[in-house]
Design an enzyme around this catalytic site. Structure first.
Site, PDB file in Angstrom:
ATOM      1  N   LYS A 175     112.350  19.842  85.635  1.00 41.70           N
ATOM      2  CA  LYS A 175     112.411  21.266  85.265  1.00 41.70           C
ATOM      3  C   LYS A 175     112.648  22.177  86.462  1.00 41.70           C
ATOM      4  CE  LYS A 175     109.324  21.194  81.232  1.00 41.70           C
ATOM      5  NZ  LYS A 175     108.201  21.895  80.600  1.00 41.70           N
TER       6      LYS A 175
ATOM      7  N   LEU B 218     109.396  13.809  70.920  1.00 40.42           N
ATOM      8  CA  LEU B 218     109.464  14.224  69.513  1.00 40.42           C
ATOM      9  C   LEU B 218     110.649  15.146  69.262  1.00 40.42           C
ATOM     10  CD1 LEU B 218     105.654  14.866  69.275  1.00 40.42           C
ATOM     11  CD2 LEU B 218     106.903  13.020  68.132  1.00 40.42           C
TER      12      LEU B 218
ATOM     13  N   ASP C 145     109.468  27.425  76.961  1.00 41.94           N
ATOM     14  CA  ASP C 145     108.015  27.194  76.812  1.00 41.94           C
ATOM     15  C   ASP C 145     107.285  28.531  76.662  1.00 41.94           C
ATOM     16  OD1 ASP C 145     108.046  24.441  76.903  1.00 41.94           O
ATOM     17  OD2 ASP C 145     107.751  24.340  79.070  1.00 41.94           O
TER      18      ASP C 145
HETATM   19  P1  NAP Z   1     101.002  20.492  85.447  1.00 44.57           P
HETATM   20  O1  NAP Z   1     102.074  21.374  85.971  1.00 44.57           O
HETATM   21  O2  NAP Z   1     100.767  19.151  86.048  1.00 44.57           O
HETATM   22  O3  NAP Z   1      99.611  21.344  85.545  1.00 44.57           O
HETATM   23  C1  NAP Z   1      98.403  20.746  85.178  1.00 44.57           C
HETATM   24  C2  NAP Z   1      97.328  21.831  85.092  1.00 44.57           C
HETATM   25  O4  NAP Z   1      96.134  21.210  84.564  1.00 44.57           O
HETATM   26  C3  NAP Z   1      96.950  22.442  86.428  1.00 44.57           C
HETATM   27  O5  NAP Z   1      96.562  23.795  86.221  1.00 44.57           O
HETATM   28  C4  NAP Z   1      95.733  21.576  86.845  1.00 44.57           C
HETATM   29  O6  NAP Z   1      94.859  22.224  87.738  1.00 44.57           O
HETATM   30  C5  NAP Z   1      95.063  21.402  85.503  1.00 44.57           C
HETATM   31  N1  NAP Z   1      94.175  20.241  85.462  1.00 44.57           N
HETATM   32  C6  NAP Z   1      94.552  18.943  85.465  1.00 44.57           C
HETATM   33  N2  NAP Z   1      93.450  18.146  85.391  1.00 44.57           N
HETATM   34  C7  NAP Z   1      92.379  18.981  85.356  1.00 44.57           C
HETATM   35  C8  NAP Z   1      90.974  18.774  85.274  1.00 44.57           C
HETATM   36  N3  NAP Z   1      90.459  17.537  85.206  1.00 44.57           N
HETATM   37  N4  NAP Z   1      90.158  19.850  85.219  1.00 44.57           N
HETATM   38  C9  NAP Z   1      90.673  21.103  85.266  1.00 44.57           C
HETATM   39  N5  NAP Z   1      92.009  21.382  85.346  1.00 44.57           N
HETATM   40  C10 NAP Z   1      92.840  20.319  85.382  1.00 44.57           C
HETATM   41  O7  NAP Z   1     101.193  20.230  83.883  1.00 44.57           O
HETATM   42  P2  NAP Z   1     101.907  21.185  82.814  1.00 44.57           P
HETATM   43  O8  NAP Z   1     103.335  20.845  82.718  1.00 44.57           O
HETATM   44  O9  NAP Z   1     101.525  22.580  83.119  1.00 44.57           O
HETATM   45  O10 NAP Z   1     101.236  20.700  81.441  1.00 44.57           O
HETATM   46  C11 NAP Z   1      99.879  21.002  81.134  1.00 44.57           C
HETATM   47  C12 NAP Z   1      99.608  20.591  79.683  1.00 44.57           C
HETATM   48  O11 NAP Z   1     100.383  21.423  78.812  1.00 44.57           O
HETATM   49  C13 NAP Z   1      99.991  19.145  79.366  1.00 44.57           C
HETATM   50  O12 NAP Z   1      99.023  18.610  78.499  1.00 44.57           O
HETATM   51  C14 NAP Z   1     101.313  19.294  78.633  1.00 44.57           C
HETATM   52  O13 NAP Z   1     101.561  18.236  77.699  1.00 44.57           O
HETATM   53  C15 NAP Z   1     101.092  20.602  77.904  1.00 44.57           C
HETATM   54  N6  NAP Z   1     102.325  21.293  77.538  1.00 44.57           N
HETATM   55  C16 NAP Z   1     102.545  21.528  76.224  1.00 44.57           C
HETATM   56  C17 NAP Z   1     103.669  22.190  75.820  1.00 44.57           C
HETATM   57  C18 NAP Z   1     103.887  22.451  74.360  1.00 44.57           C
HETATM   58  O14 NAP Z   1     105.005  22.797  73.978  1.00 44.57           O
HETATM   59  N7  NAP Z   1     102.852  22.320  73.518  1.00 44.57           N
HETATM   60  C19 NAP Z   1     104.612  22.629  76.780  1.00 44.57           C
HETATM   61  C20 NAP Z   1     104.360  22.380  78.131  1.00 44.57           C
HETATM   62  C21 NAP Z   1     103.212  21.699  78.507  1.00 44.57           C
HETATM   63  P3  NAP Z   1      95.061  22.073  89.336  1.00 44.57           P
HETATM   64  O15 NAP Z   1      96.104  23.067  89.712  1.00 44.57           O
HETATM   65  O16 NAP Z   1      93.724  22.382  89.895  1.00 44.57           O
HETATM   66  O17 NAP Z   1      95.503  20.651  89.600  1.00 44.57           O
END
Ligand code: NAP
Length: 267
Positions: free
Chosen positions: A65, A15, A101
């Protein structure tokens, strides 16, 4: 013509192009924002090539990243988070790396009148978003409780962040009961009706920011609204990380409302 862009793989549904190009149109800037999808092994060449070609700025997303951190001169916050999502090529030395972020989450909260200094925050998640939000909140003066499915990751992150504690997901009721701010930085709720926080843990003195933005109204935000909490959807964080990047690159105030409309019309 200034060229900006996004490096990621995949980037097909990003986006960011419409959000940034709406800002260029509004301010009459001669600029374009395009997406690039290099192979995973080519990230070094891609960033150095962008610099050589005179590209003005790049956003960086999954899976690059962390790699980007090693290639640019990162700001202190990006170094602590361990990831760069914005590169500015305008200086004479090596390109500068930022993590917007963290600032995106803080600006989303402040835009909803949340005073973070001295606040008690719970961050669920210790991945990339969890790291960015935890360091950002601590820098803004909050006490941060980090809860993660893999509890050891929460403890490890808490050891790096000032005034932070690490937890599993088990004691969520107790953690959230005393909190002013709750941020979901896990992917739980993305394209699903799951929530990382039980509904009965939520209360009306809480502000809840969900980093997830597909769907825009997650189950967590529905439960939070039903409990009387203030809710902030993930598009606000996405908006403000882009606003912050725009302002770093151009040195001008971003047309936030125009960027917000461009983003939300596509969600
Ligand atoms: P990431 O580095 O892959 O981390 C994923 C996180 O989610 C970890 O803490 C993981 O826990 C947890 N998780 C995954 N599945 C789970 C489950 N079933 N139950 C409990 N915990 C679970 O991903 P990320 O980059 O941090 O992104 C996380 C989310 O934030 C995504 O949805 C992404 O789109 C969003 N995000 C949004 C923005 C924004 O600007 N709005 C910016 C960045 C990211 P474990 O460590 O135990 O695996």
């Amino acid at each position: 013509m200034d060229v900006y862009g996004l490096l990621g793989n995949p980037v097909g549904h990003s986006l960011s192009p419409p959000m940034h190009e709406a800002a260029y149109d509004e301010l009459g800037l001669e600029a374009r924002y395009v997406t690039f999808e290099p192979d995973e092994d080519d990230i070094d060449d891609a960033i150095r090539g962008a610099d050589a070609l005179g590209i003005a700025g790049l956003n960086v997303t999954i899976p690059f990243k962390q790699d980007a951190l090693e290639i640019v001169a990162p700001e202190d916050l990006a170094t602590r988070i361990g990831a760069v999502n914005t590169i500015d090529f305008s200086g004479s030395g090596p390109p500068t790396g930022y993590n917007t972020d963290a600032v995106g989450a803080l600006r989303a909260l402040r835009d909803h009148d949340v005073d973070l200094e001295g606040s008690r925050a719970v961050v669920v998640g210790a991945g990339g978003a969890g790291r960015a939000v935890s360091f950002g909140l601590a820098d803004a003066g909050a006490t941060v409780a980090i809860a993660n499915r893999t509890e050891s990751k929460a403890h490890a992150l808490a050891d790096e962040v000032s005034r932070a504690t690490g937890h599993g997901l088990g004691g969520m009721q107790r953690l959230v009961a005393d909190a002013d701010v709750l941020v979901n930085a896990t992917s739980v709720g993305m394209d699903s009706a799951e929530t990382p926080v039980p509904a009965d843990a939520l209360h009306d003195e809480l502000t809840v920011l969900d980093a997830v933005y597909t769907p825009i109204e997650t189950r967590l935000l529905r439960d939070a609204a039903a409990a009387g909490a203030t809710t902030i959807d993930g598009a606000w964080m996405l908006l403000y990380q882009g606003v912050e990047a725009f302002e770093i690159w151009t040195g001008r105030d971003a047309p936030v409302d125009v960027m917000n409309s461009a983003l939300r019309s596509r969600l």
